[in-house]
Design an enzyme around this catalytic site. Structure first.
Site, PDB file in Angstrom:
ATOM      1  N   ASP A  30      53.701  46.169   0.787  1.00 34.36           N
ATOM      2  CA  ASP A  30      54.660  46.394   1.795  1.00 34.36           C
ATOM      3  C   ASP A  30      55.248  45.741   2.880  1.00 34.36           C
ATOM      4  OD1 ASP A  30      56.208  50.416   2.624  1.00 34.36           O
ATOM      5  OD2 ASP A  30      56.312  47.841   4.001  1.00 34.36           O
ATOM      6  N   ILE A  31      56.234  45.232   3.052  1.00 33.44           N
ATOM      7  CA  ILE A  31      56.946  44.076   3.518  1.00 33.44           C
ATOM      8  C   ILE A  31      57.048  44.581   4.885  1.00 33.44           C
ATOM      9  CG2 ILE A  31      59.294  45.076   3.734  1.00 33.44           C
ATOM     10  CD1 ILE A  31      60.842  42.638   2.449  1.00 33.44           C
ATOM     11  N   HIS A 100      57.474  56.391  -4.746  1.00 33.40           N
ATOM     12  CA  HIS A 100      56.861  55.872  -4.281  1.00 33.40           C
ATOM     13  C   HIS A 100      55.945  56.190  -3.648  1.00 33.40           C
ATOM     14  CE1 HIS A 100      60.106  55.491  -1.359  1.00 33.40           C
ATOM     15  NE2 HIS A 100      59.343  55.469  -0.264  1.00 33.40           N
TER      16      HIS A 100
HETATM   17  P1  AMP Z   1      60.219  55.070   2.355  1.00 34.53           P
HETATM   18  O1  AMP Z   1      60.683  54.893   4.068  1.00 34.53           O
HETATM   19  O2  AMP Z   1      59.171  55.957   2.615  1.00 34.53           O
HETATM   20  O3  AMP Z   1      60.963  54.876   1.538  1.00 34.53           O
HETATM   21  O4  AMP Z   1      59.323  53.899   2.308  1.00 34.53           O
HETATM   22  C1  AMP Z   1      60.289  52.068   1.914  1.00 34.53           C
HETATM   23  C2  AMP Z   1      59.211  51.166   2.232  1.00 34.53           C
HETATM   24  O5  AMP Z   1      59.425  50.568   1.131  1.00 34.53           O
HETATM   25  C3  AMP Z   1      58.984  51.104   3.299  1.00 34.53           C
HETATM   26  O6  AMP Z   1      58.230  51.266   4.193  1.00 34.53           O
HETATM   27  C4  AMP Z   1      59.706  49.719   3.332  1.00 34.53           C
HETATM   28  O7  AMP Z   1      58.903  48.789   4.422  1.00 34.53           O
HETATM   29  C5  AMP Z   1      59.550  49.081   2.274  1.00 34.53           C
HETATM   30  N1  AMP Z   1      60.048  47.916   1.377  1.00 34.53           N
HETATM   31  C6  AMP Z   1      61.757  47.676   1.398  1.00 34.53           C
HETATM   32  N2  AMP Z   1      62.015  46.858   1.084  1.00 34.53           N
HETATM   33  C7  AMP Z   1      60.680  46.379   0.598  1.00 34.53           C
HETATM   34  C8  AMP Z   1      60.364  45.153  -0.072  1.00 34.53           C
HETATM   35  N3  AMP Z   1      61.446  44.118  -0.524  1.00 34.53           N
HETATM   36  N4  AMP Z   1      58.909  44.882  -0.303  1.00 34.53           N
HETATM   37  C9  AMP Z   1      58.662  45.601  -0.273  1.00 34.53           C
HETATM   38  N5  AMP Z   1      58.783  46.475   0.627  1.00 34.53           N
HETATM   39  C10 AMP Z   1      59.521  46.811   0.918  1.00 34.53           C
END
Ligand code: AMP
Ligand code: ZN
Length: 111
Positions: A30-31, A100
């Site tokens: 996760d970023i 996810h």
């Molecule tokens: P959610 O809020 O449950 O939809 O989770 C989405 C997750 O994706 C969040 O924890 C973000 O930090 C993560 N996220 C968004 N963009 C990226 C990316 N480019 N690479 C890795 N994680 C990401």
């Protein structure tokens, strides 16, 4: 799905910190990590969220949970435990509309 962030990550169009990949799923860090270990596992097939799952996805889900268990053992968080979370929709806090599973560990997580 062409405008989906996670489909673009699977396709390699957007960079990611890959943890694992096979024919049916992709795992990456996760970023914006919320714990010392925080990675996401996604099906390569676009599914909007857990709300769109059906009985026919049983094998996919079993595979994803087996992958999560293996990765957690490899990353050294299995013994102390970890959390698997999938957010659904606006009230559930889902910001990316591709199914996810958050996997969090490496510390005692808040309840
Ligand atoms: P959610 O809020 O449950 O939809 O989770 C989405 C997750 O994706 C969040 O924890 C973000 O930090 C993560 N996220 C968004 N963009 C990226 C990316 N480019 N690479 C890795 N994680 C990401
Ligand atoms: Zn997608």
């Amino acid at each position: 799905m062409s405008d989906c962030l996670f489909c673009k990550i699977i396709a390699g169009e957007i960079p990611s910190s890959k943890v694992y990949e096979d024919d049916v799923c992709y795992a990456f860090n996760d970023i914006d990590p919320q714990a010392p270990t925080h990675f996401l596992v996604i099906p390569k097939q676009h599914i909007d969220s857990a709300a769109a799952l059906t009985e026919s996805d049983a094998a996919l889900l079993g595979h994803i949970y087996a992958v999560i268990a293996d990765l957690c053992r490899q990353l050294g968080v299995a013994e102390n435990g970890y959390r698997v979370v999938t957010n659904v929709g606006a009230d559930g806090g889902q910001s990316v509309k591709h199914l996810h599973f958050h996997v969090l560990g490496g510390e005692k997580l808040p309840v």
